[in-house]
Design a protein around this motif. Structure first.
Motif, PDB file in Angstrom:
ATOM      1  N   SER A   1     -44.944  32.062  24.836  1.00  0.00           N
ATOM      2  CA  SER A   1     -45.670  30.809  24.644  1.00  0.00           C
ATOM      3  C   SER A   1     -45.726  30.526  23.148  1.00  0.00           C
ATOM      4  CB  SER A   1     -47.082  30.921  25.220  1.00  0.00           C
ATOM      5  OG  SER A   1     -47.833  29.746  24.973  1.00  0.00           O
ATOM      6  N   PHE A   2     -45.477  29.277  22.760  1.00  0.00           N
ATOM      7  CA  PHE A   2     -45.424  28.981  21.333  1.00  0.00           C
ATOM      8  C   PHE A   2     -45.828  27.535  21.053  1.00  0.00           C
ATOM      9  CE2 PHE A   2     -41.234  28.726  23.306  1.00  0.00           C
ATOM     10  CZ  PHE A   2     -40.747  27.476  22.932  1.00  0.00           C
ATOM     11  N   ARG A   3     -46.270  27.316  19.809  1.00  0.00           N
ATOM     12  CA  ARG A   3     -46.642  25.982  19.363  1.00  0.00           C
ATOM     13  C   ARG A   3     -45.387  25.217  18.932  1.00  0.00           C
ATOM     14  NH1 ARG A   3     -49.570  26.688  14.272  1.00  0.00           N
ATOM     15  NH2 ARG A   3     -47.526  26.318  13.313  1.00  0.00           N
ATOM     16  N   VAL A   4     -45.341  23.929  19.270  1.00  0.00           N
ATOM     17  CA  VAL A   4     -44.252  23.057  18.820  1.00  0.00           C
ATOM     18  C   VAL A   4     -44.875  21.916  18.020  1.00  0.00           C
ATOM     19  CG1 VAL A   4     -42.244  21.701  19.484  1.00  0.00           C
ATOM     20  CG2 VAL A   4     -42.979  23.604  20.937  1.00  0.00           C
ATOM     21  N   THR A   5     -44.620  21.889  16.747  1.00  0.00           N
ATOM     22  CA  THR A   5     -45.195  20.879  15.855  1.00  0.00           C
ATOM     23  C   THR A   5     -44.086  19.953  15.359  1.00  0.00           C
ATOM     24  OG1 THR A   5     -46.780  22.550  15.105  1.00  0.00           O
ATOM     25  CG2 THR A   5     -46.642  20.524  13.824  1.00  0.00           C
ATOM     26  N   TRP A   6     -44.297  18.647  15.489  1.00  0.00           N
ATOM     27  CA  TRP A   6     -43.279  17.666  15.125  1.00  0.00           C
ATOM     28  C   TRP A   6     -43.940  16.373  14.666  1.00  0.00           C
ATOM     29  CZ3 TRP A   6     -42.822  13.219  18.337  1.00  0.00           C
ATOM     30  CH2 TRP A   6     -43.616  13.266  19.497  1.00  0.00           C
ATOM     31  N   GLN A   7     -43.186  15.500  14.047  1.00  0.00           N
ATOM     32  CA  GLN A   7     -43.704  14.227  13.559  1.00  0.00           C
ATOM     33  C   GLN A   7     -43.142  13.069  14.369  1.00  0.00           C
ATOM     34  OE1 GLN A   7     -42.794  14.774   9.209  1.00  0.00           O
ATOM     35  NE2 GLN A   7     -44.849  13.923   8.958  1.00  0.00           N
ATOM     36  N   ASP A   8     -44.034  12.144  14.749  1.00  0.00           N
ATOM     37  CA  ASP A   8     -43.587  10.970  15.486  1.00  0.00           C
ATOM     38  C   ASP A   8     -43.074   9.901  14.515  1.00  0.00           C
ATOM     39  OD1 ASP A   8     -45.795   9.603  14.432  1.00  0.00           O
ATOM     40  OD2 ASP A   8     -47.005   9.879  16.241  1.00  0.00           O
ATOM     41  N   ASP A   9     -42.726   8.727  15.046  1.00  0.00           N
ATOM     42  CA  ASP A   9     -42.143   7.676  14.220  1.00  0.00           C
ATOM     43  C   ASP A   9     -43.138   7.064  13.227  1.00  0.00           C
ATOM     44  OD1 ASP A   9     -39.659   7.959  15.356  1.00  0.00           O
ATOM     45  OD2 ASP A   9     -39.920   6.332  16.811  1.00  0.00           O
ATOM     46  N   TYR A  10     -44.422   7.385  13.403  1.00  0.00           N
ATOM     47  CA  TYR A  10     -45.455   6.875  12.494  1.00  0.00           C
ATOM     48  C   TYR A  10     -45.901   7.950  11.511  1.00  0.00           C
ATOM     49  CZ  TYR A  10     -45.425   3.356  16.149  1.00  0.00           C
ATOM     50  OH  TYR A  10     -45.019   2.411  17.054  1.00  0.00           O
ATOM     51  N   ASN A  11     -45.086   9.025  11.438  1.00  0.00           N
ATOM     52  CA  ASN A  11     -45.346  10.158  10.545  1.00  0.00           C
ATOM     53  C   ASN A  11     -46.641  10.895  10.884  1.00  0.00           C
ATOM     54  OD1 ASN A  11     -42.988   9.830   8.943  1.00  0.00           O
ATOM     55  ND2 ASN A  11     -43.994   8.169   7.804  1.00  0.00           N
TER      56      ASN A  11
ATOM     57  N   VAL B   1     -48.463  13.896  12.803  1.00  0.00           N
ATOM     58  CA  VAL B   1     -48.094  15.234  13.278  1.00  0.00           C
ATOM     59  C   VAL B   1     -48.601  15.416  14.704  1.00  0.00           C
ATOM     60  CG1 VAL B   1     -48.399  17.717  12.922  1.00  0.00           C
ATOM     61  CG2 VAL B   1     -48.112  16.203  10.956  1.00  0.00           C
ATOM     62  N   GLN B   2     -47.702  15.808  15.590  1.00  0.00           N
ATOM     63  CA  GLN B   2     -48.032  16.042  16.992  1.00  0.00           C
ATOM     64  C   GLN B   2     -47.841  17.519  17.321  1.00  0.00           C
ATOM     65  OE1 GLN B   2     -49.304  13.633  18.789  1.00  0.00           O
ATOM     66  NE2 GLN B   2     -48.868  11.968  17.335  1.00  0.00           N
ATOM     67  N   VAL B   3     -48.654  18.014  18.244  1.00  0.00           N
ATOM     68  CA  VAL B   3     -48.579  19.424  18.625  1.00  0.00           C
ATOM     69  C   VAL B   3     -48.456  19.543  20.138  1.00  0.00           C
ATOM     70  CG1 VAL B   3     -49.711  21.680  18.567  1.00  0.00           C
ATOM     71  CG2 VAL B   3     -49.960  20.114  16.635  1.00  0.00           C
ATOM     72  N   ASN B   4     -47.447  20.260  20.583  1.00  0.00           N
ATOM     73  CA  ASN B   4     -47.266  20.571  22.003  1.00  0.00           C
ATOM     74  C   ASN B   4     -47.157  22.076  22.177  1.00  0.00           C
ATOM     75  OD1 ASN B   4     -45.775  17.645  21.796  1.00  0.00           O
ATOM     76  ND2 ASN B   4     -46.750  17.947  23.774  1.00  0.00           N
ATOM     77  N   ARG B   5     -47.172  22.498  23.424  1.00  0.00           N
ATOM     78  CA  ARG B   5     -47.022  23.915  23.733  1.00  0.00           C
ATOM     79  C   ARG B   5     -45.680  24.140  24.424  1.00  0.00           C
ATOM     80  NH1 ARG B   5     -51.941  26.892  26.507  1.00  0.00           N
ATOM     81  NH2 ARG B   5     -52.735  26.517  24.406  1.00  0.00           N
TER      82      ARG B   5
END
Length: 457
Positions: free
Chosen positions: A71-81, A83-87
């Motif tokens: 299980s791990f964190r997935v951190t990324w940026q959307d088109d509005y800059n 920061v979003q976090v998913n698992r």
């Protein structure tokens, strides 16, 4: 658990019940996984009667515990800059038969229970193909719907930045699943190559044909489902010709099950999405469905704008009230409950085969079996997708491509062999015609023997 070998029904049932009670305590918060395990456990008493050595080796306890859960964190940026976090998850359940193999699912419903149930089912499904692949599953609660291509690319890159360390062509080979198609696999593969500085084509399957992907992969689960039903019908001297068919879902599995059923002369009258279902008494126009789903990514209700005699109904579960000869649930888990099963039965259904993973709950399965309905369980009937993924692995290893016809021919043979193995196991262990029992046992015995052969580890 220490149990003496006695080789009788009472000791077999005591052992199975004991393992299941322990499983419920350990996984009380994971209903999907417990449902999948219980469905298999219910088939196994005659196996332990004939093979008491499986009790001595405590095979069942070993088989229901995954090798590892990542299980791990997935951190990324959307088109509005922002920061979003998913698992993210990868459940590597068993590599007894071969490298871990199973899809990645991107959907808000993803959680550890669903990942474990899918990975557990995958072990049995993959074993039934006769190909050297183990069982795994993975994914994230990321929802690709409504996201731009750039957002999906950035998420996939972030996801692979963690996943890459756990996979490999001879270790674990992910593929696509719900929310993960050739586009997502392409982004994932690009990031894997960037990190590893190597073109390991066999590390992912479901790639675009021409770029390491196999022909027929997109069609494989739907085609394979129909090929499996074709074998079921052949045994009672029937065919798809002039049969009325209802197919739930409208993704790849459903679309290509409809296509192949129509090719074989069936009249498919309904399909659905998560909002509702369409009924077309003249027969589904598949070109329209493909336009709506594959080109426009629109909702299925827009089908009635093209076909004035068709109707749309809110709520997807009502699709099972439509009379049919053959029902093919291809949407999601637990879409057919006991009431829906009884409605199908009252309306004259003769065959039910599962294109989705665990779409019928235990009550529904019992309704079908107790009333003599031909029932094709998911782990057998929808194995065409992973079988073709394994064929893609073989092509990647050999650095060549097979034609569409070559892959399709191999797929047909695999589905036929799965049916034969399931049918023979059902007969051998005292449940002739019961493909649920037969598929569970055929796969279980192969994995169990492998565990004994490889020792305790």
């Amino acid at each position: 658990m220490t149990t003496q070998i006695t080789g009788n029904k009472a000791s077999a049932e005591t052992y199975i019940n004991g393992v299941f009670e322990q499983l419920k305590v350990k996984n009380a918060h994971q209903p999907e996984f417990l449902q999948a395990a219980e469905e298999i456990f219910l088939s196994l008493t005659p196996v332990f009667e004939q093979h008491p050595e499986y009790i001595q080796h405590n095979i069942l306890s070993r088989m229901v515990e995954p090798d590892r859960i990542i299980s791990f964190r997935v951190t990324w940026q959307d088109d509005y800059n922002q920061v979003q976090v998913n698992r993210g998850y990868r459940v590597q359940f068993s590599n007894v038969v071969g490298p871990y193999k199973g899809g990645l699912r991107f959907h808000p419903s993803v959680n550890e229970s669903i990942m474990k149930f899918l990975a557990f089912e995958q072990v049995f499904k993959n074993t039934l193909t006769g190909l050297p692949i183990g069982g795994a599953k993975g994914g994230s609660d990321f929802n690709p719907k409504g996201k731009s291509n750039s957002e999906i690319m950035r998420f996939c890159q972030a996801f692979m930045t963690e996943l890459y360390r756990h996979i490999g062509a001879d270790v674990d080979v992910p593929a696509g699943d719900m929310g993960v198609g050739a586009r997502e696999i392409g982004y994932l593969f690009g990031q894997y190559k960037r990190i590893r500085n190597a073109h390991e084509a066999g590390v992912l399957t479901g790639k675009t044909p021409g770029y390491g992907g196999s022909l027929v992969r997109k069609e494989a689960t739907g085609y394979g489902l129909v090929y499996f039903v074709e074998e079921m019908l052949r045994d009672i001297n029937e065919t798809f010709l002039n049969k009325t068919v209802v197919v739930s879902g409208s993704g790849n599995v459903a679309i290509y099950a409809i296509e192949k059923a129509q090719d074989l002369g069936a009249k498919v009258v309904a399909c659905s999405d998560s909002n509702g279902y369409i009924f077309d008494p003249e027969g589904i126009d598949l070109n329209i469905v493909k336009e709506i789903k594959e080109v426009k990514s629109d909702r299925i209700q827009t089908y009635v704008d093209y076909r004035p005699n068709a109707t749309y109904t809110e709520g997807f579960q009502g699709i099972w009230s439509i009379p049919c000869d053959i029902a093919l649930p291809c949407a999601t888990q637990n879409e057919i409950d006991g009431d829906s099963a009884r409605t199908l039965l009252a309306n004259g259904v003769k065959v039910v085969a599962e294109g989705a993973n665990m779409p019928s709950n235990l009550e529904a399965i019992n309704v079908f079996l107790e009333n003599g309905i031909l029932f094709g369980p998911a782990k057998a009937a929808n194995a065409g997708g992973v079988a073709t993924s394994a064929l893609e692995m073989a092509q990647n290893s050999g650095r060549y491509y097979w034609t569409f016809e070559e892959v399709d021919e191999k797929l047909q043979e695999i589905m036929k062999n799965i049916y034969v193995k399931s049918k023979e196991a059902a007969f051998k262990y005292g449940s002739p015609g019961n493909l649920v029992v037969g598929s569970n046992i055929a796969a279980f015995v192969k994995v169990a023997d492998g565990l004994i052969t490889e020792g305790v580890y």
